[in-house]
Design a protein around this motif. Structure first.
Motif, PDB file in Angstrom:
ATOM      1  N   THR A   1     -45.103   5.178   5.084  1.00  0.00           N
ATOM      2  CA  THR A   1     -45.260   4.254   3.659  1.00  0.00           C
ATOM      3  C   THR A   1     -44.522   3.677   2.508  1.00  0.00           C
ATOM      4  OG1 THR A   1     -47.664   4.111   4.800  1.00  0.00           O
ATOM      5  CG2 THR A   1     -46.914   2.765   3.116  1.00  0.00           C
ATOM      6  N   ARG A   2     -44.437   4.647   1.906  1.00  0.00           N
ATOM      7  CA  ARG A   2     -43.907   5.174   0.202  1.00  0.00           C
ATOM      8  C   ARG A   2     -42.314   5.127   0.537  1.00  0.00           C
ATOM      9  NH1 ARG A   2     -46.545   2.467  -2.662  1.00  0.00           N
ATOM     10  NH2 ARG A   2     -45.559   3.886  -4.396  1.00  0.00           N
ATOM     11  N   GLY A   3     -41.700   5.307   1.730  1.00  0.00           N
ATOM     12  CA  GLY A   3     -40.597   5.352   1.979  1.00  0.00           C
ATOM     13  C   GLY A   3     -39.809   6.384   0.590  1.00  0.00           C
ATOM     14  N   LEU A   4     -40.673   7.569   1.057  1.00  0.00           N
ATOM     15  CA  LEU A   4     -40.372   8.666  -0.004  1.00  0.00           C
ATOM     16  C   LEU A   4     -38.994   9.078   0.366  1.00  0.00           C
ATOM     17  CD1 LEU A   4     -40.168  11.059  -2.039  1.00  0.00           C
ATOM     18  CD2 LEU A   4     -41.360  12.511  -0.392  1.00  0.00           C
ATOM     19  N   PRO A   5     -37.806   9.907   0.584  1.00  0.00           N
ATOM     20  CA  PRO A   5     -35.924   9.967   0.980  1.00  0.00           C
ATOM     21  C   PRO A   5     -36.357  11.873   1.070  1.00  0.00           C
ATOM     22  CG  PRO A   5     -35.076   8.967  -1.024  1.00  0.00           C
ATOM     23  CD  PRO A   5     -37.319   9.257  -1.061  1.00  0.00           C
ATOM     24  N   THR A   6     -36.956  11.233   3.090  1.00  0.00           N
ATOM     25  CA  THR A   6     -36.996  13.129   3.439  1.00  0.00           C
ATOM     26  C   THR A   6     -35.900  13.880   2.750  1.00  0.00           C
ATOM     27  OG1 THR A   6     -35.369  12.768   5.202  1.00  0.00           O
ATOM     28  CG2 THR A   6     -37.891  11.672   5.465  1.00  0.00           C
ATOM     29  N   HIS A   7     -34.953  13.793   2.479  1.00  0.00           N
ATOM     30  CA  HIS A   7     -33.901  15.154   1.686  1.00  0.00           C
ATOM     31  C   HIS A   7     -34.988  15.444   0.601  1.00  0.00           C
ATOM     32  CE1 HIS A   7     -32.886  13.909  -2.358  1.00  0.00           C
ATOM     33  NE2 HIS A   7     -32.736  12.215  -1.967  1.00  0.00           N
ATOM     34  N   TRP A   8     -35.787  15.192  -0.292  1.00  0.00           N
ATOM     35  CA  TRP A   8     -36.151  15.837  -0.507  1.00  0.00           C
ATOM     36  C   TRP A   8     -37.626  16.774  -0.070  1.00  0.00           C
ATOM     37  CZ3 TRP A   8     -35.210  16.146  -5.349  1.00  0.00           C
ATOM     38  CH2 TRP A   8     -34.300  15.774  -5.864  1.00  0.00           C
TER      39      TRP A   8
ATOM     40  N   LEU B   1     -41.515  16.736  -6.282  1.00  0.00           N
ATOM     41  CA  LEU B   1     -41.699  15.666  -6.152  1.00  0.00           C
ATOM     42  C   LEU B   1     -41.757  15.402  -4.423  1.00  0.00           C
ATOM     43  CD1 LEU B   1     -37.663  14.284  -7.492  1.00  0.00           C
ATOM     44  CD2 LEU B   1     -39.868  13.587  -8.202  1.00  0.00           C
ATOM     45  N   VAL B   2     -42.295  15.772  -3.620  1.00  0.00           N
ATOM     46  CA  VAL B   2     -42.438  15.776  -2.326  1.00  0.00           C
ATOM     47  C   VAL B   2     -43.876  15.183  -2.558  1.00  0.00           C
ATOM     48  CG1 VAL B   2     -41.171  17.389  -0.567  1.00  0.00           C
ATOM     49  CG2 VAL B   2     -43.236  18.093  -2.185  1.00  0.00           C
ATOM     50  N   PHE B   3     -44.511  15.702  -3.755  1.00  0.00           N
ATOM     51  CA  PHE B   3     -45.795  14.813  -4.378  1.00  0.00           C
ATOM     52  C   PHE B   3     -45.679  13.762  -5.404  1.00  0.00           C
ATOM     53  CE2 PHE B   3     -49.222  16.573  -7.868  1.00  0.00           C
ATOM     54  CZ  PHE B   3     -49.991  15.569  -7.522  1.00  0.00           C
ATOM     55  N   THR B   4     -45.244  13.931  -5.890  1.00  0.00           N
ATOM     56  CA  THR B   4     -45.254  12.971  -7.640  1.00  0.00           C
ATOM     57  C   THR B   4     -44.453  12.500  -6.833  1.00  0.00           C
ATOM     58  OG1 THR B   4     -43.555  13.749  -8.679  1.00  0.00           O
ATOM     59  CG2 THR B   4     -46.009  14.754  -8.952  1.00  0.00           C
ATOM     60  N   GLY B   5     -43.271  12.005  -6.547  1.00  0.00           N
ATOM     61  CA  GLY B   5     -42.203  10.825  -5.854  1.00  0.00           C
ATOM     62  C   GLY B   5     -42.601  10.285  -4.101  1.00  0.00           C
ATOM     63  N   LEU B   6     -43.986  10.639  -4.319  1.00  0.00           N
ATOM     64  CA  LEU B   6     -44.618   9.395  -3.831  1.00  0.00           C
ATOM     65  C   LEU B   6     -45.298   8.169  -4.565  1.00  0.00           C
ATOM     66  CD1 LEU B   6     -46.716  11.500  -0.779  1.00  0.00           C
ATOM     67  CD2 LEU B   6     -44.919  10.207  -0.643  1.00  0.00           C
ATOM     68  N   GLN B   7     -45.477   8.083  -5.822  1.00  0.00           N
ATOM     69  CA  GLN B   7     -45.657   6.801  -6.084  1.00  0.00           C
ATOM     70  C   GLN B   7     -44.467   5.965  -6.780  1.00  0.00           C
ATOM     71  OE1 GLN B   7     -44.859   7.486 -11.016  1.00  0.00           O
ATOM     72  NE2 GLN B   7     -44.847   9.500  -9.676  1.00  0.00           N
ATOM     73  N   TYR B   8     -43.730   6.142  -6.319  1.00  0.00           N
ATOM     74  CA  TYR B   8     -42.960   5.253  -6.327  1.00  0.00           C
ATOM     75  C   TYR B   8     -42.320   4.781  -4.446  1.00  0.00           C
ATOM     76  CZ  TYR B   8     -41.548   7.876 -10.730  1.00  0.00           C
ATOM     77  OH  TYR B   8     -41.569   9.106 -11.631  1.00  0.00           O
ATOM     78  N   GLN B   9     -41.920   3.406  -5.007  1.00  0.00           N
ATOM     79  CA  GLN B   9     -41.957   2.693  -3.879  1.00  0.00           C
ATOM     80  C   GLN B   9     -40.467   2.518  -3.297  1.00  0.00           C
ATOM     81  OE1 GLN B   9     -44.138   1.030  -1.279  1.00  0.00           O
ATOM     82  NE2 GLN B   9     -42.996   1.501   0.036  1.00  0.00           N
TER      83      GLN B   9
ATOM     84  N   LEU C   1     -59.072   9.002 -12.830  1.00  0.00           N
ATOM     85  CA  LEU C   1     -57.201   8.240 -13.316  1.00  0.00           C
ATOM     86  C   LEU C   1     -56.202   7.713 -12.721  1.00  0.00           C
ATOM     87  CD1 LEU C   1     -56.591  11.298 -15.786  1.00  0.00           C
ATOM     88  CD2 LEU C   1     -58.351   9.488 -16.086  1.00  0.00           C
ATOM     89  N   ALA C   2     -55.661   7.800 -11.219  1.00  0.00           N
ATOM     90  CA  ALA C   2     -54.921   7.225 -10.788  1.00  0.00           C
ATOM     91  C   ALA C   2     -55.554   6.044 -10.507  1.00  0.00           C
ATOM     92  CB  ALA C   2     -54.664   8.006  -9.717  1.00  0.00           C
ATOM     93  N   ALA C   3     -54.722   5.587  -9.967  1.00  0.00           N
ATOM     94  CA  ALA C   3     -55.213   4.020  -9.285  1.00  0.00           C
ATOM     95  C   ALA C   3     -55.234   4.298  -8.148  1.00  0.00           C
ATOM     96  CB  ALA C   3     -53.631   3.075  -9.982  1.00  0.00           C
ATOM     97  N   PRO C   4     -56.370   3.136  -7.742  1.00  0.00           N
ATOM     98  CA  PRO C   4     -56.844   3.862  -6.472  1.00  0.00           C
ATOM     99  C   PRO C   4     -56.355   3.222  -4.495  1.00  0.00           C
ATOM    100  CG  PRO C   4     -58.501   2.261  -7.552  1.00  0.00           C
ATOM    101  CD  PRO C   4     -57.511   2.219  -8.506  1.00  0.00           C
ATOM    102  N   HIS C   5     -54.690   2.348  -5.509  1.00  0.00           N
ATOM    103  CA  HIS C   5     -54.291   2.307  -4.055  1.00  0.00           C
ATOM    104  C   HIS C   5     -53.351   3.729  -4.086  1.00  0.00           C
ATOM    105  CE1 HIS C   5     -51.429   1.063  -7.245  1.00  0.00           C
ATOM    106  NE2 HIS C   5     -50.641   1.219  -6.873  1.00  0.00           N
ATOM    107  N   LEU C   6     -52.548   4.461  -5.560  1.00  0.00           N
ATOM    108  CA  LEU C   6     -51.935   5.440  -5.328  1.00  0.00           C
ATOM    109  C   LEU C   6     -52.685   6.994  -4.722  1.00  0.00           C
ATOM    110  CD1 LEU C   6     -50.125   4.824  -8.409  1.00  0.00           C
ATOM    111  CD2 LEU C   6     -49.453   4.566  -6.025  1.00  0.00           C
ATOM    112  N   VAL C   7     -54.174   6.262  -4.499  1.00  0.00           N
ATOM    113  CA  VAL C   7     -54.374   7.823  -4.885  1.00  0.00           C
ATOM    114  C   VAL C   7     -54.672   8.522  -3.181  1.00  0.00           C
ATOM    115  CG1 VAL C   7     -57.174   9.341  -4.459  1.00  0.00           C
ATOM    116  CG2 VAL C   7     -56.360   7.729  -6.408  1.00  0.00           C
ATOM    117  N   PRO C   8     -54.513   7.638  -2.549  1.00  0.00           N
ATOM    118  CA  PRO C   8     -54.621   8.558  -0.539  1.00  0.00           C
ATOM    119  C   PRO C   8     -53.018   8.907  -0.683  1.00  0.00           C
ATOM    120  CG  PRO C   8     -55.665   6.202  -0.447  1.00  0.00           C
ATOM    121  CD  PRO C   8     -54.867   6.703  -1.744  1.00  0.00           C
TER     122      PRO C   8
END
Length: 314
Positions: A108-115, A152-160, A43-50
């Protein structure tokens, strides 16, 4: 569904070692969490899956360490894992291919490490030392310390660049609902493992004892308690309204499917009543397949409103 090699390429992941790192993380998810893995791949767009697969693998790794062994073994395991994660975040490298993939995704996705820091801290406190909740406030504190940063350490990666405050807040509501449904669906197994996940104040309000639950006593008080907890979960699920509009379009079908699965499982718990104390309430086989097909048909541009499963099934 594109091949895994094509998916890695779509995500811009090059280099033999890095591609193998992401493959290692994805295989771990496929073994441990086959349903979420299938949802991501289908279901997810391929560029988000990895990156999301690496995030889910990392979340599962921390969960596993926090829940394995004696309290002393958990503490030691989490301290060692935290050290490895901190070193990997600093250097961008690690002997562990899962951590290499996750840290690459974070950078790469820029997830803030405080999460990530917050999740690891919560694992060492709220989860590793878990002994139940005295009150609803204790449950909310558990969500803030562990479950919310964990999702959010998982789903937060969807957001650049990571989630903004509004996006983070809607995931806080989502995890509130998910945790309530999970606790209700797993009541039997949790009690067998010595975990009581309903606040003790709730039991006292209905004059129900822990022994009543452990022995699956079918009494008016037990039925009333379980019905009240189901209503709380239903209200929390309804409060996730609007989450799809705050998700990246390429992940919306996955989140819609997750919400529908939660609603389906909660309805099964409601129907089971006291029976939920004698057996855990699973998803079954037909419903998840039906939900995945429906989510796939919606496509990535599916609505920005409430997930379709948040109203009570009839």
């Amino acid at each position: 569904m594109p091949s895994w090699r094509t998916t890695l390429t779509a995500a811009g992941i090059s280099g033999a070692r890095l591609r193998e790192d992401y493959t290692h993380a994805a295989r771990r998810v496929r073994r441990r969490e086959p349903a979420p893995y299938l949802a991501l791949r289908l279901l997810a767009a391929p560029h988000l899956v990895p990156s999301l697969a690496a995030g889910l693998a990392f979340m599962n790794l921390v969960d596993d360490v926090a829940e394995s062994g004696t309290p002393q073994e958990r503490a030691a395991g989490l301290a060692a894992l935290t050290g490895r994660v901190e070193a990997a975040l600093t250097s961008g490298d690690s002997p562990d291919p899962l951590l290499r993939a996750y840290v690459h995704a974070v950078h790469t996705r820029g997830l803030p490490t405080h999460w990530i820091v917050r999740f690891l801290d919560g694992a060492a406190t709220a989860e590793a030392a878990f002994d139940g909740f005295a009150t609803e406030a204790d449950f909310q504190a558990y969500l803030d310390a562990y479950a919310w940063p964990g999702v959010l350490v998982f789903t937060g990666l969807q957001y650049q660049g990571g989630p903004d405050p509004e996006q983070a807040a809607v995931w806080r509501r989502f995890v509130d609902a998910a945790q309530r449904v999970d606790f209700l669906a797993d009541l039997c197994g949790d009690l067998a493992d010595g975990r009581l996940c309903i606040p003790r104040a709730g039991l006292a309000a209905y004059e129900v004892t822990r022994a009543d639950l452990e022995q699956a006593r079918d009494t008016p008080a037990v039925r009333a308690l379980l019905a009240a907890e189901c209503r709380r979960a239903r209200t929390a699920l309804d409060a996730t309204q609007g989450i799809l509009g705050l998700c990246e379009p390429g992940l919306r079908p996955v989140i819609a499917a997750m919400a529908d699965l939660m609603a389906h499982q909660l309805t099964a718990v409601e129907r089971a009543g006291v029976g939920a104390l004698s057996r855990d309430v699973g998803y079954g086989v037909a419903a998840p397949l039906r939900i995945l097909v429906r989510a796939a048909r919606r496509g990535p541009g599916a609505g920005a409103g409430a997930p379709t499963g948040t109203s009570k099934a009839r």
